[in-house]
Design an enzyme around this catalytic site. Structure first.
Site, short mmCIF file in Angstrom:
data_model
loop_
_atom_site.label_atom_id
_atom_site.label_comp_id
_atom_site.label_asym_id
_atom_site.label_seq_id
_atom_site.Cartn_x
_atom_site.Cartn_y
_atom_site.Cartn_z
N CYS A 121 -2.60 -2.27 6.60
CA CYS A 121 -2.73 -0.91 7.13
C CYS A 121 -4.11 -0.72 7.76
O CYS A 121 -4.34 0.22 8.50
CB CYS A 121 -2.48 0.14 6.05
SG CYS A 121 -3.65 0.11 4.69
N CYS A 172 0.84 -1.19 0.00
CA CYS A 172 0.00 0.00 0.00
C CYS A 172 0.88 1.24 0.00
O CYS A 172 1.73 1.42 0.87
CB CYS A 172 -0.89 -0.02 1.24
SG CYS A 172 -1.44 1.59 1.79
N GLU A 173 0.70 2.10 -1.00
CA GLU A 173 1.59 3.24 -1.13
C GLU A 173 1.29 4.34 -0.11
O GLU A 173 2.08 5.26 0.07
CB GLU A 173 1.54 3.81 -2.55
CG GLU A 173 0.25 4.48 -2.93
CD GLU A 173 0.26 4.95 -4.38
OE1 GLU A 173 1.10 4.46 -5.15
OE2 GLU A 173 -0.58 5.81 -4.73
N HIS A 174 0.14 4.25 0.55
CA HIS A 174 -0.18 5.26 1.55
C HIS A 174 0.51 5.00 2.88
O HIS A 174 0.78 5.93 3.64
CB HIS A 174 -1.69 5.34 1.78
CG HIS A 174 -2.44 5.71 0.54
ND1 HIS A 174 -3.66 5.15 0.19
CD2 HIS A 174 -2.12 6.57 -0.46
CE1 HIS A 174 -4.05 5.67 -0.96
NE2 HIS A 174 -3.15 6.52 -1.37
N HIS A 175 0.73 3.73 3.20
CA HIS A 175 1.31 3.39 4.50
C HIS A 175 2.58 2.55 4.42
O HIS A 175 3.18 2.26 5.43
CB HIS A 175 0.28 2.62 5.34
CG HIS A 175 -0.97 3.38 5.62
ND1 HIS A 175 -2.10 3.28 4.84
CD2 HIS A 175 -1.26 4.29 6.60
CE1 HIS A 175 -3.03 4.08 5.32
NE2 HIS A 175 -2.55 4.70 6.38
N HIS A 185 -5.80 -5.66 3.80
CA HIS A 185 -4.79 -4.61 3.91
C HIS A 185 -4.30 -4.52 5.35
O HIS A 185 -5.09 -4.25 6.25
CB HIS A 185 -5.39 -3.26 3.50
CG HIS A 185 -5.71 -3.19 2.03
ND1 HIS A 185 -5.06 -2.33 1.18
CD2 HIS A 185 -6.58 -3.90 1.28
CE1 HIS A 185 -5.53 -2.51 -0.05
NE2 HIS A 185 -6.46 -3.45 -0.01
N GLN A 203 -5.08 -0.68 -4.36
CA GLN A 203 -5.77 -1.82 -4.96
C GLN A 203 -6.60 -1.43 -6.18
O GLN A 203 -6.67 -2.15 -7.17
CB GLN A 203 -6.66 -2.50 -3.90
CG GLN A 203 -7.32 -3.77 -4.42
CD GLN A 203 -8.12 -4.49 -3.35
OE1 GLN A 203 -7.80 -4.41 -2.16
NE2 GLN A 203 -9.18 -5.17 -3.75
ZN ZN Z 1 -2.79 1.75 3.49
#
Ligand code: ZN
Length: 184
Positions: free
Chosen positions: A146, A75-78, A144, A116
């Site tokens: 995250c 996941c590129e956010h976390h 996920h 995703q």
């Molecule tokens: Zn995430």
């Protein structure tokens, strides 16, 4: 990929959270994480289209479905992993590929910083374009970390995304048929 730079950054994180990067258990952690990132992000330097170059001509115009392709991504956010299964279907227009190629396409796109939704549509768009398929449908189910390890901590929750293209989108009957095949 600059593994030395990753090592340095991981060491900095360890210091920032209040750890001692020199203690025995952590001494090799930065280099281990660097090698791991090298693997998890090895799709960044790959062109997934290369797997679809060697398609062959076949007069088969029914749906081709590959279900339960396991994958893991980040996941590129976390920068936390998400993993699950991809289900891929296409309606050929004279061009088919070996089924293992579909799994390789999934891996190349998955091994990058991702979300995703984008992973799902990138696979669909590439198949549509490279195979000049009449239609494509992709469904991805993933958990996920995250979401399961932090924040609202909903362990076991599964995110489902789908992308449909061409006839799989435009024709209601085809769409119903392919979604049933992917969901089974
Ligand atoms: Zn995430």
């Amino acid at each position: 990929m600059d593994l030395k730079q990753i090592e340095k950054a991981v060491r900095e994180i360890l210091i920032a959270v209040g750890e001692d990067p020199e203690r025995e258990g952590l001494r090799n952690t930065p280099s281990r994480v660097a090698r791991m990132y090298g693997e998890l992000f090895d799709g960044l330097k790959q062109d997934p289209a290369r797997h679809l170059v060697s398609s062959f001509t076949e007069h088969y115009d029914e749906m081709v479905v590959l279900r339960d392709i396991p994958f893991n991504s980040m996941c590129e956010h976390h920068l936390m992993p998400f993993e699950g299964k991809a289900h891929v279907a296409y309606l050929p227009d004279g061009k088919v590929v070996g089924i293992s190629k579909l799994a390789r396409v999934v891996d190349d796109f998955a091994h990058r910083p991702q979300v995703q939704e984008r992973l799902t549509s990138q696979i669909a768009d590439l198949l549509m374009e490279s195979l000049q398929a009449k239609g494509v449908a992709v469904m991805i189910e993933a958990t996920h970390t995250c979401m399961t390890c932090r924040g609202i901590k909903k362990a076991g929750s599964m995110m489902v995304t789908s992308a449909v293209r061409g006839r799989c989108k435009a024709d209601a009957r085809t769409r119903g048929e392919v979604m049933a095949l992917l969901r089974r």
